[in-house]
Design a protein around this motif. Structure first.
Motif, PDB file in Angstrom:
ATOM      1  N   UNK B  22      40.375  17.203  67.518  1.00  0.00           N
ATOM      2  CA  UNK B  22      39.417  16.459  66.723  1.00  0.00           C
ATOM      3  C   UNK B  22      38.050  16.388  67.361  1.00  0.00           C
ATOM      4  N   UNK B  23      37.133  15.881  66.572  1.00  0.00           N
ATOM      5  CA  UNK B  23      35.727  15.845  66.941  1.00  0.00           C
ATOM      6  C   UNK B  23      35.179  14.498  66.479  1.00  0.00           C
ATOM      7  N   UNK B  32      30.224  18.966  58.465  1.00  0.00           N
ATOM      8  CA  UNK B  32      31.001  19.331  59.649  1.00  0.00           C
ATOM      9  C   UNK B  32      31.349  20.807  59.527  1.00  0.00           C
ATOM     10  N   UNK B  33      31.124  21.522  60.600  1.00  0.00           N
ATOM     11  CA  UNK B  33      31.493  22.931  60.659  1.00  0.00           C
ATOM     12  C   UNK B  33      32.451  23.143  61.821  1.00  0.00           C
ATOM     13  N   UNK B  49      32.812  21.581  55.920  1.00  0.00           N
ATOM     14  CA  UNK B  49      33.139  20.351  55.187  1.00  0.00           C
ATOM     15  C   UNK B  49      31.856  19.626  54.839  1.00  0.00           C
ATOM     16  N   UNK B  50      31.748  19.147  53.575  1.00  0.00           N
ATOM     17  CA  UNK B  50      30.479  18.583  53.128  1.00  0.00           C
ATOM     18  C   UNK B  50      30.585  17.170  52.566  1.00  0.00           C
ATOM     19  N   UNK B  51      31.827  16.695  52.327  1.00  0.00           N
ATOM     20  CA  UNK B  51      31.976  15.367  51.725  1.00  0.00           C
ATOM     21  C   UNK B  51      32.980  14.544  52.501  1.00  0.00           C
ATOM     22  N   UNK B  89      33.293  22.194  67.127  1.00  0.00           N
ATOM     23  CA  UNK B  89      32.821  21.535  65.926  1.00  0.00           C
ATOM     24  C   UNK B  89      31.291  21.492  66.010  1.00  0.00           C
ATOM     25  N   UNK B  90      30.659  21.423  64.871  1.00  0.00           N
ATOM     26  CA  UNK B  90      29.202  21.360  64.826  1.00  0.00           C
ATOM     27  C   UNK B  90      28.799  20.515  63.640  1.00  0.00           C
TER      28      UNK B  90
END
Lengths: 115, 111
Positions: B22-23, B32-33, B49-51, B89-90
């Motif tokens: 996890x991040x 989140x990328x 991920x956008x929502x 993660x970014x």
């Protein structure tokens, strides 16, 4: 479609020389990012450019480092008077930077070795 | 400035096992990328991920955008040797700013 192209893949310089790293973004992408990665470490942001403009250079050392993304041609990361501590992998990434659906696509990197 | 934390830092698992990483961040993000980096190569995008609450799958990979918008997890099911690498993660917290990367989770898969 070609991805992000970086060259050279490997660059060897002696202390005091200049290093020029090139990055051609994905066709149609107008935003370019440069990151530096030391062995066994993560990606550290250096600079974010849009065509002919530097948007954010907060991660770039104030001296010896410069970046450009001209209207025509690749983005260039330039390191003057290299020192051993500049040895690292330098990654370029590009993004279309639309209002939604941001994604960052990376090149294979340039491994800089300073002797 | 924005900082991301990833856990675990490294993990060694047996082939066939499931993996979870996890991040987390103290700030709220819009995107989140998740990326994977093989040795000597650039990071490759796995999932975006956008929502808040969004759950997305890509083959054996599943990632979720936390409801609080401050965390995300990545699961890999039935791991195989080619899953070996560093997972980053970014985030892109505010449009116009740079993408910030976490320190990575190093995954080793034992045959």
């Amino acid at each position: 479609n070609a991805g992000v192209m970086q060259n050279p893949r490997h660059l060897v310089r002696r202390r005091g020389q200049e290093a020029r790293l090139r990055c051609s973004p994905v066709k149609g992408h107008s935003h370019v990012y440069w990151y530096r990665q030391l062995p066994e470490e993560g990606l550290k942001f250096m600079v974010y450019l849009q065509k002919e403009n530097i948007i954010d250079e907060s991660g770039m050392p104030k001296e010896r480092f410069s970046a450009e993304f001209p209207k025509e041609g690749p983005s260039i990361l330039r390191i003057q008077q290299v020192v051993r501590g500049d040895s690292a992998a330098y990654f370029c990434a590009s993004s279309p930077r639309t209002a939604k659906g941001e994604k960052l696509f990376f090149g294979s990197g340039t491994q800089l070795s300073v002797l | 400035g924005q900082q991301l934390n990833q856990s675990p830092q490294s993990m060694f698992i047996q082939e066939g096992e499931d993996v979870s990483m996890n991040c987390t961040s103290s700030s709220i993000f819009n995107t989140w990328l998740w990326y994977k980096q093989d040795p000597g190569e650039g990071p490759v995008l796995l999932i975006a991920l956008y929502k808040a609450g969004e759950l997305t799958s890509n083959g054996r990979l599943t990632a979720q955008f936390g409801i609080t918008r401050k965390d995300s997890f990545l699961n890999i099911s039935a791991s195989i040797p080619s899953d070996v690498g560093i997972y980053f993660c970014a985030e892109d917290g505010n449009y116009g700013q740079n993408f910030v990367f976490g320190p990575g989770t190093r995954l080793s898969v034992l045959p």
